[in-house]
Design a protein around this motif. Structure first.
Motif, PDB file in Angstrom:
ATOM      1  N   ASN A 448       0.479  -0.985   0.094  1.00  0.00           N
ATOM      2  CA  ASN A 448       0.087  -0.187   0.201  1.00  0.00           C
ATOM      3  C   ASN A 448       1.103   1.552   0.008  1.00  0.00           C
ATOM      4  OD1 ASN A 448      -2.085  -1.485   0.033  1.00  0.00           O
ATOM      5  ND2 ASN A 448      -1.926  -1.267   2.479  1.00  0.00           N
ATOM      6  N   ALA A 449       1.999   0.744   0.849  1.00  0.00           N
ATOM      7  CA  ALA A 449       2.761   2.291   1.194  1.00  0.00           C
ATOM      8  C   ALA A 449       3.920   2.807  -0.464  1.00  0.00           C
ATOM      9  CB  ALA A 449       3.963   2.228   2.232  1.00  0.00           C
ATOM     10  N   LEU A 450       4.162   1.510  -0.862  1.00  0.00           N
ATOM     11  CA  LEU A 450       5.224   2.051  -2.247  1.00  0.00           C
ATOM     12  C   LEU A 450       3.397   2.649  -3.409  1.00  0.00           C
ATOM     13  CD1 LEU A 450       6.806  -1.777  -2.695  1.00  0.00           C
ATOM     14  CD2 LEU A 450       7.314   0.572  -2.654  1.00  0.00           C
ATOM     15  N   HIS A 451       2.000   1.812  -3.615  1.00  0.00           N
ATOM     16  CA  HIS A 451       1.245   2.325  -4.336  1.00  0.00           C
ATOM     17  C   HIS A 451       1.141   3.742  -4.166  1.00  0.00           C
ATOM     18  CE1 HIS A 451      -2.942   1.931  -6.077  1.00  0.00           C
ATOM     19  NE2 HIS A 451      -2.028   2.001  -7.600  1.00  0.00           N
ATOM     20  N   LEU A 452       1.032   4.218  -3.105  1.00  0.00           N
ATOM     21  CA  LEU A 452       0.146   5.571  -2.586  1.00  0.00           C
ATOM     22  C   LEU A 452       2.334   6.124  -2.502  1.00  0.00           C
ATOM     23  CD1 LEU A 452      -0.236   8.043  -0.385  1.00  0.00           C
ATOM     24  CD2 LEU A 452       1.628   7.749   1.059  1.00  0.00           C
ATOM     25  N   LYS A 453       3.026   5.975  -3.117  1.00  0.00           N
ATOM     26  CA  LYS A 453       3.817   7.104  -3.153  1.00  0.00           C
ATOM     27  C   LYS A 453       4.430   6.751  -4.774  1.00  0.00           C
ATOM     28  CE  LYS A 453       9.347   6.022  -3.503  1.00  0.00           C
ATOM     29  NZ  LYS A 453      10.573   5.755  -3.470  1.00  0.00           N
ATOM     30  N   ASP A 454       3.910   5.555  -5.512  1.00  0.00           N
ATOM     31  CA  ASP A 454       4.161   5.821  -7.104  1.00  0.00           C
ATOM     32  C   ASP A 454       2.943   6.672  -8.081  1.00  0.00           C
ATOM     33  OD1 ASP A 454       4.019   4.411  -9.845  1.00  0.00           O
ATOM     34  OD2 ASP A 454       1.980   4.001  -9.440  1.00  0.00           O
ATOM     35  N   LEU A 455       1.293   6.697  -6.861  1.00  0.00           N
ATOM     36  CA  LEU A 455       0.404   7.662  -7.128  1.00  0.00           C
ATOM     37  C   LEU A 455       0.545   9.201  -6.899  1.00  0.00           C
ATOM     38  CD1 LEU A 455      -2.302   5.707  -6.401  1.00  0.00           C
ATOM     39  CD2 LEU A 455      -1.613   5.889  -8.819  1.00  0.00           C
ATOM     40  N   TYR A 456       0.832   9.530  -5.497  1.00  0.00           N
ATOM     41  CA  TYR A 456       1.906  10.696  -5.498  1.00  0.00           C
ATOM     42  C   TYR A 456       2.917  11.157  -4.597  1.00  0.00           C
ATOM     43  CZ  TYR A 456      -3.627  10.931  -5.421  1.00  0.00           C
ATOM     44  OH  TYR A 456      -4.982  10.863  -5.289  1.00  0.00           O
ATOM     45  N   GLY A 457       3.655  10.350  -4.528  1.00  0.00           N
ATOM     46  CA  GLY A 457       5.280  10.649  -4.239  1.00  0.00           C
ATOM     47  C   GLY A 457       5.608  10.711  -2.604  1.00  0.00           C
ATOM     48  N   VAL A 458       4.123  10.317  -1.807  1.00  0.00           N
ATOM     49  CA  VAL A 458       4.808  10.793  -0.400  1.00  0.00           C
ATOM     50  C   VAL A 458       5.369   9.267  -0.024  1.00  0.00           C
ATOM     51  CG1 VAL A 458       3.554  11.034   1.906  1.00  0.00           C
ATOM     52  CG2 VAL A 458       2.577  12.057  -0.222  1.00  0.00           C
ATOM     53  N   ASP A 459       6.379   9.257   0.217  1.00  0.00           N
ATOM     54  CA  ASP A 459       7.090   7.852   0.715  1.00  0.00           C
ATOM     55  C   ASP A 459       7.027   7.923   2.148  1.00  0.00           C
ATOM     56  OD1 ASP A 459       8.850   6.159   1.139  1.00  0.00           O
ATOM     57  OD2 ASP A 459      10.644   7.092  -0.114  1.00  0.00           O
ATOM     58  N   PHE A 460       6.436   6.710   2.883  1.00  0.00           N
ATOM     59  CA  PHE A 460       6.674   6.480   4.062  1.00  0.00           C
ATOM     60  C   PHE A 460       6.923   5.178   4.338  1.00  0.00           C
ATOM     61  CE2 PHE A 460       2.380   8.441   4.574  1.00  0.00           C
ATOM     62  CZ  PHE A 460       2.979   9.624   5.339  1.00  0.00           C
ATOM     63  N   LEU A 461       7.719   4.573   3.500  1.00  0.00           N
ATOM     64  CA  LEU A 461       8.749   2.393   3.335  1.00  0.00           C
ATOM     65  C   LEU A 461       9.035   2.836   4.560  1.00  0.00           C
ATOM     66  CD1 LEU A 461       9.581   2.769   0.056  1.00  0.00           C
ATOM     67  CD2 LEU A 461       7.914   2.259   1.396  1.00  0.00           C
ATOM     68  N   ALA A 462      10.053   3.615   5.287  1.00  0.00           N
ATOM     69  CA  ALA A 462      11.382   3.692   5.942  1.00  0.00           C
ATOM     70  C   ALA A 462      10.351   4.351   7.572  1.00  0.00           C
ATOM     71  CB  ALA A 462      12.082   5.393   6.129  1.00  0.00           C
ATOM     72  N   ASP A 463       9.568   4.511   7.693  1.00  0.00           N
ATOM     73  CA  ASP A 463       9.255   4.003   8.981  1.00  0.00           C
ATOM     74  C   ASP A 463       8.446   2.435   9.271  1.00  0.00           C
ATOM     75  OD1 ASP A 463       8.914   7.079   9.018  1.00  0.00           O
ATOM     76  OD2 ASP A 463       7.861   7.298   7.890  1.00  0.00           O
ATOM     77  N   PHE A 464       8.276   2.055   7.998  1.00  0.00           N
ATOM     78  CA  PHE A 464       8.126   0.829   8.729  1.00  0.00           C
ATOM     79  C   PHE A 464       8.632  -0.197   9.476  1.00  0.00           C
ATOM     80  CE2 PHE A 464       4.903   1.736   5.447  1.00  0.00           C
ATOM     81  CZ  PHE A 464       3.507   0.931   6.540  1.00  0.00           C
ATOM     82  N   SER A 465      10.405   0.248   9.131  1.00  0.00           N
ATOM     83  CA  SER A 465      11.575  -0.309   9.453  1.00  0.00           C
ATOM     84  C   SER A 465      11.585  -1.968   9.641  1.00  0.00           C
ATOM     85  CB  SER A 465      11.225  -0.868  11.270  1.00  0.00           C
ATOM     86  OG  SER A 465      10.851   0.862  11.947  1.00  0.00           O
ATOM     87  N   ALA A 466      11.130  -1.934   8.151  1.00  0.00           N
ATOM     88  CA  ALA A 466      10.572  -3.487   7.548  1.00  0.00           C
ATOM     89  C   ALA A 466      12.140  -3.556   7.139  1.00  0.00           C
ATOM     90  CB  ALA A 466      10.271  -3.243   5.868  1.00  0.00           C
ATOM     91  N   THR A 467      12.188  -5.463   7.253  1.00  0.00           N
ATOM     92  CA  THR A 467      13.642  -5.790   6.689  1.00  0.00           C
ATOM     93  C   THR A 467      13.867  -6.031   5.265  1.00  0.00           C
ATOM     94  OG1 THR A 467      12.409  -7.948   6.692  1.00  0.00           O
ATOM     95  CG2 THR A 467      13.065  -7.826   9.161  1.00  0.00           C
ATOM     96  N   PRO A 468      14.997  -6.144   5.310  1.00  0.00           N
ATOM     97  CA  PRO A 468      15.014  -6.692   3.593  1.00  0.00           C
ATOM     98  C   PRO A 468      14.246  -7.056   2.404  1.00  0.00           C
ATOM     99  CG  PRO A 468      17.462  -6.083   4.843  1.00  0.00           C
ATOM    100  CD  PRO A 468      16.255  -6.312   5.703  1.00  0.00           C
ATOM    101  N   LYS A 469      13.728  -8.090   3.113  1.00  0.00           N
ATOM    102  CA  LYS A 469      12.961  -9.436   2.778  1.00  0.00           C
ATOM    103  C   LYS A 469      11.901  -9.007   2.846  1.00  0.00           C
ATOM    104  CE  LYS A 469      12.021 -14.243   2.887  1.00  0.00           C
ATOM    105  NZ  LYS A 469      11.663 -15.620   4.319  1.00  0.00           N
TER     106      LYS A 469
END
Length: 658
Positions: A448-469
């Motif tokens: 969902n975050a990647l889609h938001l970034k694609d549509l509107y440019g807003v980048d929240f990816l780092a806030d998820f503290s996701a693993t590389p996998k």
């Protein structure tokens, strides 16, 4: 070094801009001068008879290039005095180098000595009247420090002529005109700058502010989110563009256009489906919004429920309306699928989470709390499994087809992504929830975050503290979505639902079933035919029994019953009368295991090891499935979600009458 070029057609092939200008000599000299320039060191280009002579001061370049780079490096690090002390000797040795004077002017300006800066820049322009950066700086000084807009514009316009391909110069002219209140002129310069460099975020931000000042909120919002999309860095401009976009979106939502869009689309779908659509505020639902299809609830209308506490709720309702549109599209080609769960799936989930259940019990949680917690996770995870892939298609459709809804969509999607961040990073939630579930949920939320970034440019990816996998998995899901994105056929979204669940090892917790099979009924004639085909043993022919059966079928025809299931249930009731409750329970669980992998009503060769020598059709097996659980574990019957309650009542009535 002296380079001599004969003026002939081949020379203009080497310098195509001059060729395009009808072989003008002045354009040729400019192009050759630019080509042979090394840093601040420009060559001398002269035309003699039928040749062009280019003189390059290689000795000066060799002697001063290294020192000049040190000057620039010091200035870039803010060490202006040290930079100036190294630059002054270079000017003394080579006063004809215009760029030396330009850099000196910049140093003086940074040190607050604007008059000295002007003097240095004038020297730069005396040696090279087309030094665009010197002209630009002169304009900046007169605009910012002397508030002399007219003089500043004189220099800016000369800078634009000197560097016609320089978008930053045009952007600065626009900014100065904005400050002077000359908004329409400013917008013209910003648009020229955008045409020169469509990827420069500053120009889009400037256009957003200009359009806002003119009262054009919709245009301003479009430029604001374009500024966000074009900005590859999370710098101060990104933050300012985001703040501006949010502010503009909220103001546009207050204008209420979303309500009118929603009403028009609702009327269109009501006509297409010949079914009324109601919208209801319901704060108790698990998600931001949901649609209850009329067919699933035996109603004469569809109902969309939504939480009023969410921002831009019109987007939530529109989202569910598009969901209905997709389902209607899939139904037209008889490919719509239903997302179903049963006791088998919930038990499979419980088994997969047994280790986590034990951990929670050790932490002192009561058994009821553990069961309730896992049950809510089971439901929530399945909602993500089903909705996430489909939502991508829905949001794409809203984005492309309802531009006036974009402010609503922007605010709503941002809110939901931020909610996803909290749900997958909150320490309390993460410490209690199973790791597999948190990770899978995070992947879906990252999509969902990647889609938001694609549509509107807003980048929240780092806030998820996701693993590389996890991030890689989400990116792979988006890549698969791209394969369907622009040429999706009806019902193909269900392929992504299944594929992604398979990849995350979640497919044992639900089943996608074809709606046409799930809802399909049987006429009396089809019942008899199907029973004959399956070889169902009805005993020897009895004229009285045949007449009674005929009467029964005629009485119940048209009551929306699946008569095949009724008759198979009668067979099951007769068979289970001979067994103990415990034996029926064993068979019930055996059928349930079959159900985990799907029972196709049209299939005709199912077998059960506990009932040797008997072959079942799909409906025959479903009837045994229902009846066995109704006898052995009736408390779990509602969780099977088998739509045969009325068939069972009729089957028991018929069995009693025998």
């Amino acid at each position: 070094m002296v380079i001599i070029h004969p003026i002939d057609p081949f020379l203009f092939e080497l310098f195509p801009r001059a060729k395009a200008a009808n072989q003008r000599i002045d354009v040729l000299k400019e192009e050759m001068s630019a080509y042979y320039t090394v840093g601040p060191y420009k060559p001398s280009v002269t035309v003699k008879d039928d040749v062009v002579e280019v003189r390059i001061d290689t000795d000066l370049i060799d002697q001063q290039q290294k020192e000049y780079q040190e000057v620039v490096s010091l200035a870039e690090r803010g060490k202006y005095e040290a930079s100036k002390q190294k630059l002054l000797p270079l000017i003394e040795k080579a006063p004809h180098v215009s760029e030396y004077h330009r850099v000196l002017g910049q140093i003086y300006s940074e040190q607050g000595e604007q008059e000295e800066a002007v003097n240095a820049l004038i020297d730069a322009l005396r040696w090279d009247p087309k030094n665009g950066w010197a002209l630009l700086m002169m304009g900046n000084i007169f605009a910012r420090y002397h508030k002399d807009i007219d003089t500043a514009l004189t220099y800016y316009r000369q800078a634009a002529k000197a560097n016609p391909e320089d978008n930053i110069t045009l952007n600065n002219i626009g900014a100065i005109l904005m400050q002077a209140g000359r908004k329409k002129e400013a917008i013209d310069y910003f648009l020229q700058a955008k045409d020169l460099d469509p990827e420069y975020p500053n120009t889009y931000h400037a256009l957003a502010m200009a359009e806002e000042s003119e009262g054009h909120l919709s245009g301003a919002f479009g430029y604001a989110f374009s500024a966000i999309k074009k900005n590859t860095k999370k710098d101060s401009l990104y933050a300012e563009s985001l703040r501006l976009a949010v502010n503009l979106a909220k103001r546009l939502v207050q204008e209420g256009e979303g309500q009118r869009v929603m009403q028009r689309y609702t009327r269109k779908l009501e006509e297409q489906t010949a079914t009324r659509i109601d919208t209801v505020v319901d704060e108790s639902i698990a998600t931001a919004a949901k649609i209850e299809f009329a067919e699933n609830y035996s109603r004469d209308r569809h109902i969309i429920r939504y939480k009023s506490s969410y921002p831009a709720v019109e987007h939530l309702v529109m989202h569910e309306l598009v969901h209905l549109d997709l389902v209607t599209e899939a139904r037209k080609v008889q490919k719509n699928q239903l997302f179903t769960t049963s006791i088998v799936h919930s038990k499979a989930f419980d088994r997969a989470m047994e280790k986590d259940a034990r951990r929670l019990r050790k932490q002192g949680l009561p058994e009821d709390s553990v069961k309730g917690f896992l049950s809510s996770i089971f439901t929530g995870l399945n909602l993500q499994v089903y909705n996430t892939p489909i939502d991508l298609f829905i949001e794409d459709y809203l984005y492309s087809e309802f531009k006036e809804l974009r402010p609503y969509q922007f605010l709503s999607l941002m809110g939901m992504v931020q909610e996803g961040i909290k749900a997958t990073t909150d320490k309390t939630i993460v410490s209690h929830a199973p790791k597999q579930v948190v990770s899978a949920s995070k992947v879906y939320n990252l999509v969902n975050a990647l889609h938001l970034k694609d549509l509107y440019g807003v980048d929240f990816l780092a806030d998820f503290s996701a693993t590389p996998k996890e991030l890689r998995q989400a990116e792979e899901f988006m890549e698969e979505f791209e394969e369907y994105r622009y040429d999706r056929e009806a019902a193909e979204e269900y392929e992504l639902v299944q594929n992604w669940a398979d990849d995350l090892e979640l497919s044992g917790f639900f089943e996608l079933v074809l709606e046409t099979s799930h809802r399909k009924g049987r006429s009396p004639e089809e019942v008899v035919s199907e029973m004959e085909e399956s070889g169902m043993n009805l005993g020897e022919a009895d004229p009285y029994e045949e007449e009674r059966m005929k009467t029964f079928l005629e009485q119940h025809q048209g009551k929306d019953l699946n008569m095949a299931v009724v008759m198979y249930m009668v067979d099951a009731l007769k068979y289970f009368q001979m067994l103990s409750k415990e034996e029926v329970k064993v068979i019930a669980h055996e059928v349930a295991m079959k159900g985990m992998y799907g029972i196709t009503p049209e299939k005709k060769d199912y077998t059960l090891p506990k009932i040797p020598g008997k072959t079942f059709t799909g409906y025959h097996l479903l009837a045994y499935y229902y009846v066995s659980w109704a006898i052995a574990e009736p408390e779990f019957l509602p969780q099977l979600q088998l739509p045969f309650d009325r068939e069972y009542i009729v089957a028991r009535q018929l069995e009693k009458e025998k």
